[in-house]
Design an enzyme around this catalytic site. Structure first.
Site, PDB file in Angstrom:
ATOM      1  N   CYS A   1     -26.461 -34.954 -11.902  1.00 33.00           N
ATOM      2  CA  CYS A   1     -27.767 -34.440 -11.482  1.00 33.00           C
ATOM      3  C   CYS A   1     -27.676 -33.966 -10.033  1.00 33.00           C
ATOM      4  CB  CYS A   1     -28.859 -35.499 -11.627  1.00 33.00           C
ATOM      5  SG  CYS A   1     -28.701 -36.882 -10.478  1.00 33.00           S
TER       6      CYS A   1
ATOM      7  N   CYS B   1     -26.542 -36.267  -7.335  1.00 26.84           N
ATOM      8  CA  CYS B   1     -25.094 -36.508  -7.230  1.00 26.84           C
ATOM      9  C   CYS B   1     -24.469 -35.544  -6.226  1.00 26.84           C
ATOM     10  CB  CYS B   1     -24.426 -36.333  -8.592  1.00 26.84           C
ATOM     11  SG  CYS B   1     -24.946 -37.518  -9.845  1.00 26.84           S
TER      12      CYS B   1
ATOM     13  N   ASP C   1     -23.812   5.946   2.732  1.00 30.70           N
ATOM     14  CA  ASP C   1     -22.882   6.805   3.465  1.00 30.70           C
ATOM     15  C   ASP C   1     -22.673   8.058   2.626  1.00 30.70           C
ATOM     16  OD1 ASP C   1     -20.721   7.574   5.298  1.00 30.70           O
ATOM     17  OD2 ASP C   1     -19.412   7.071   3.611  1.00 30.70           O
TER      18      ASP C   1
ATOM     19  N   ASP D   1     -17.807   3.132   1.802  1.00 29.58           N
ATOM     20  CA  ASP D   1     -16.460   2.968   1.252  1.00 29.58           C
ATOM     21  C   ASP D   1     -15.359   3.050   2.292  1.00 29.58           C
ATOM     22  OD1 ASP D   1     -16.574   5.769   1.787  1.00 29.58           O
ATOM     23  OD2 ASP D   1     -14.953   6.071   0.331  1.00 29.58           O
TER      24      ASP D   1
ATOM     25  N   ASP E   1     -17.415   2.450   7.795  1.00 30.23           N
ATOM     26  CA  ASP E   1     -18.641   1.865   7.229  1.00 30.23           C
ATOM     27  C   ASP E   1     -18.688   0.351   7.399  1.00 30.23           C
ATOM     28  OD1 ASP E   1     -19.504   4.364   6.277  1.00 30.23           O
ATOM     29  OD2 ASP E   1     -18.302   4.145   4.458  1.00 30.23           O
TER      30      ASP E   1
END
Length: 728
Positions: free
Chosen positions: A13, A16, A427, A623, A627
């Protein structure tokens, strides 16, 4: 600083996982701890000069749980370990169900008036059956409760142990004192069935919950199965079969049709089509020729080829995906902090409430017996399992579903934040566009002749414009033409003799400097430049022959993706270092309204911070290396899989393929996952808010409370698993 992942066993649970985090956080040298009950893993960052790995494992074991370093546990061993745990639980459930079944029959017989089964109500038979259940399958609750209390913690096992023991001891008291009376429908006034059936229902819930939790890791299991066990290595002209783990960088491998590619590399000889769908989510096979990159784990569909290995097994693209998905499934979404905080106080509060229930009913109720049973119902129904599972299970299923679609979500925090995005910045080059310039327009009396002359003139060119012109007309070349006297003027154009005829290719000013008039094409030149395109003129023997325009073309599905995002209420912007004319032209084609141009990397960061200052939740899609700062600054960085490693490392979400249409899918999936999380939390909190008062008021039988507790956890698990089925 060292970061490790441990497999944790014995958690049942939220209390724990919270206790392990609490105990580890007390230790010197521990910088961060994240324990996930759904994935049964702990991610720990620590200073190994202050605390060792063995010390960390020792702390977890003293807290009452098992721990092992994940890197040292191979998949087969881990599967075996988890199966042993499942088998132990199944064994306890079978024993509990077997000895508990007579209690069910006794109750049915009592209410239906079946006289010949009256022996099942015998107090000594029930005592024997209940004792077997209480201390064989029920032993696990005592052991775990003792471990919890020893470290000053409380968990579900404490509640179950206290509740069932109270009912069991009350019944023993009645048997020992001879105060057993005939009850309803001829049944004795004993509560052995309550203690026994509560344990049985709890074990049923645990077993079904554990089985369902195993399903949430299917995505990782399927990814791991993509890696073939062996590879065919060419060594001195001879073919050898080796384990994929023994592949070395620069090894030459032969891959035949139908085989999985053993590692990352490039094709040296041959061509084929490769099915990359399991990694990218793209169904169409990808054509590959000499020089093409290939990814380990993908399927060679048609031709045989020889490839050069570029990465060892542990460093492949597939390995990085598996690692990313595992880390994401073990992470916590920020919304889980609420559940963790509540869970920390929940069990002690329930015990206090049960004691108050006992005292209130004993003082103001009818009898002590009823007071004890109502306290038992309060303890049993208040299991925090559903609360602990509400968020992590949904995150595990959501990130697993994303991985199957070719979307890598690096953590629960990114999944949650993606559902809140209000503004998305793209971009331009390599993101909205393909990142490679290509011929888009040809205006001439003879287009094929113009392209052929341009292709001949630009043979061997490494300039992007020259290469694009050559590629556009390469199919028209015959190999019988002579090309000589090549002269290039950087930034302007070239002059060359083709079959003894002087050909000039270049800018308008370059041709005018060579006394070539371009008046007849002036309107076309102006129009194409206004569209943001690069315009190249071609002259033959001093006379203009035509115009070619080049541009970086839009990626497939960009316009549709932008429209989808706008329909979701997301404000879409374009940021680029290009000039105003080019930026606005590309934005118009993509359907993007807001445009920022002539920006340096630091300018993009400033614009994103400005948006965030206006309370926007900003996602950045990029990419390239330039960036990376903007991706890291945004609330959610999204990298296109064809981009650089730096961009992908800076992003929180990675689109494995180049399909930009996956971005709206990622947003919808994040919204679906967080919707399920909210539903789970609402159910978990609502169940306890409604159930506990009913139990405390004496309106809930302990057996019904046990069944309801199991049902609450299963409902959360079932709802989370629906994420894998719903359309996104």
């Amino acid at each position: 600083m060292t970061k490790i992942t441990l497999n944790i066993t014995g958690m049942y649970c939220a209390a724990c996982s919270a206790r392990i985090e609490k105990q580890l956080s007390k230790q010197a040298g521990i910088r961060s701890v994240n324990v996930n009950i759904a994935s049964e893993r702990a991610t720990i960052e620590f200073n190994n000069n202050e605390i060792s790995l063995s010390d960390i494992i020792s702390v977890i074991q003293k807290t009452g749980y098992g721990a092992s370093l994940r890197q040292e546990t191979n998949p087969a061993k881990e599967k075996e370990m988890r199966q042993r745990e499942m088998n132990r639980l199944r064994g306890d459930l079978i024993v509990s169900a077997l000895f508990g079944f007579p209690f069910v029959v006794a109750m049915i017989a009592g209410f239906s008036g079946v006289g010949h089964l009256k022996f099942l109500h015998n107090e000594y038979l029930q005592l024997t059956l209940a004792t077997l259940i209480q201390f064989i399958p029920g032993r696990r609750f005592y052991v775990n409760a003792f471990k919890a209390l020893k470290t000053k913690g409380c968990n579900m096992d404490v509640l179950v142990a206290m509740g069932t023991t109270a009912a069991y001891l009350l019944s023993i008291y009645y048997v020992a004192s001879g105060a057993v009376n005939e009850g309803v429908a001829g049944m004795k006034s004993l509560y052995f069935e309550s203690s026994s059936l509560i344990i049985t229902f709890v074990l049923i819930g645990k077993y079904l919950e554990l089985s369902a939790k195993r399903q949430t890791s299917d995505a990782v299991k399927k990814l791991m199965k993509l890696q073939p066990d062996t590879a065919n290595v060419l060594n001195n002209g001879k073919e050898e079969v080796v384990a994929t783990g023994d592949i070395k960088i620069a090894d030459r491998l032969i891959v035949r049709p139908g085989e999985r590619i053993p590692t990352d590399g490039y094709i040296q000889k041959g061509d084929s089509s490769v099915d990359e769908s399991m990694l990218t989510g793209e169904s169409a096979p990808v054509d590959k020729t000499a020089g093409s990159k290939v990814i380990g784990g993908t399927i060679n569909k048609f031709g045989t080829f020889i490839m050069i290995a570029e990465r060892a097994q542990g460093d492949t693209f597939l390995s990085s995906i598996v690692k990313t998905v595992e880390e994401a499934q073990g992470s916590k979404a920020p919304v889980q902090k609420t559940a963790d905080t509540v869970s920390g106080y929940f069990v002690p509060s329930v015990i206090a409430l049960a004691l108050l229930t006992l005292l209130a009913h004993a003082l103001f109720g009818k009898d002590t017996e009823t007071a004890i049973l109502n306290a038992v119902s309060t303890l049993v129904i208040a299991c925090p399992c559903a609360l602990g599972l509400a968020t992590p299970l949904a995150v595990m299923v959501g990130t697993g579903r994303a991985a199957k679609l070719g979307i890598l979500v690096k953590g629960g925090e990114y999944l949650e934040m993606a559902s809140k995005i209000t503004s998305m910045v793209f971009d331009k080059t390599g993101t909205v566009t393909e990142g490679e310039i290509a011929v888009t327009d040809v205006i001439s009396a003879d287009n094929d002749r113009l392209l052929k002359l341009a292709a001949l003139a630009e043979q061997g060119s490494e300039h992007p414009v020259g290469k694009a012109l050559h590629d556009a007309g390469e199919h028209l070349l015959s190999g019988n033409d002579t090309v000589e006297n090549f002269v290039a003027v950087p930034g302007q154009g070239i002059a060359v003799d083709i079959n003894s005829v002087r050909v000039i290719v270049g800018t308008q000013s370059f041709l005018e400097a060579n006394n070539v008039k371009s008046d007849i094409y002036i309107n076309d030149i102006v129009r194409l430049k206004q569209q943001g395109k690069t315009v190249v003129l071609l002259a033959e023997n001093g006379a203009i022959q035509g115009v070619a325009a080049l541009a970086d073309t839009l990626r497939r599905n960009v316009r549709e993706s932008v429209a989808e995002l706008c329909d979701m209420g997301v404000k879409v912007s374009l940021m680029t270092g290009d000039n105003e004319q080019t930026a606005k032209s590309i934005a118009a084609k993509a359907g993007i309204e807001h445009v920022f141009y002539e920006l340096l990397p630091e300018d993009k960061v400033a614009q994103i911070k400005n948006m965030q200052g206006n309370r926007e939740i900003v996602a950045m899609v990029g990419d390239g290396i330039n960036d990376a700062p903007a991706l890291a600054t945004s609330d959610v960085g999204i990298a296109i899989g064809s981009g650089t490693d730096i961009a992908m490392e800076s992003a929180g979400i990675v689109i494995v393929s180049s399909n930009i249409n996956k971005i709206p899918t990622a947003i919808r999936l994040s919204k679906l996952t967080m919707k399920v999380v909210r539903q789970n939390l609402l159910w978990a909190f609502g169940y306890n808010i409604i159930g506990i008062p009913f139990a405390a008021a004496g309106l809930l039988n302990p057996i019904i409370a046990g069944a309801a507790m199991a049902l609450s956890s299963l409902s959360v698990v079932a709802n989370s698993l629906l994420i894998a089925k719903k359309t996104v």
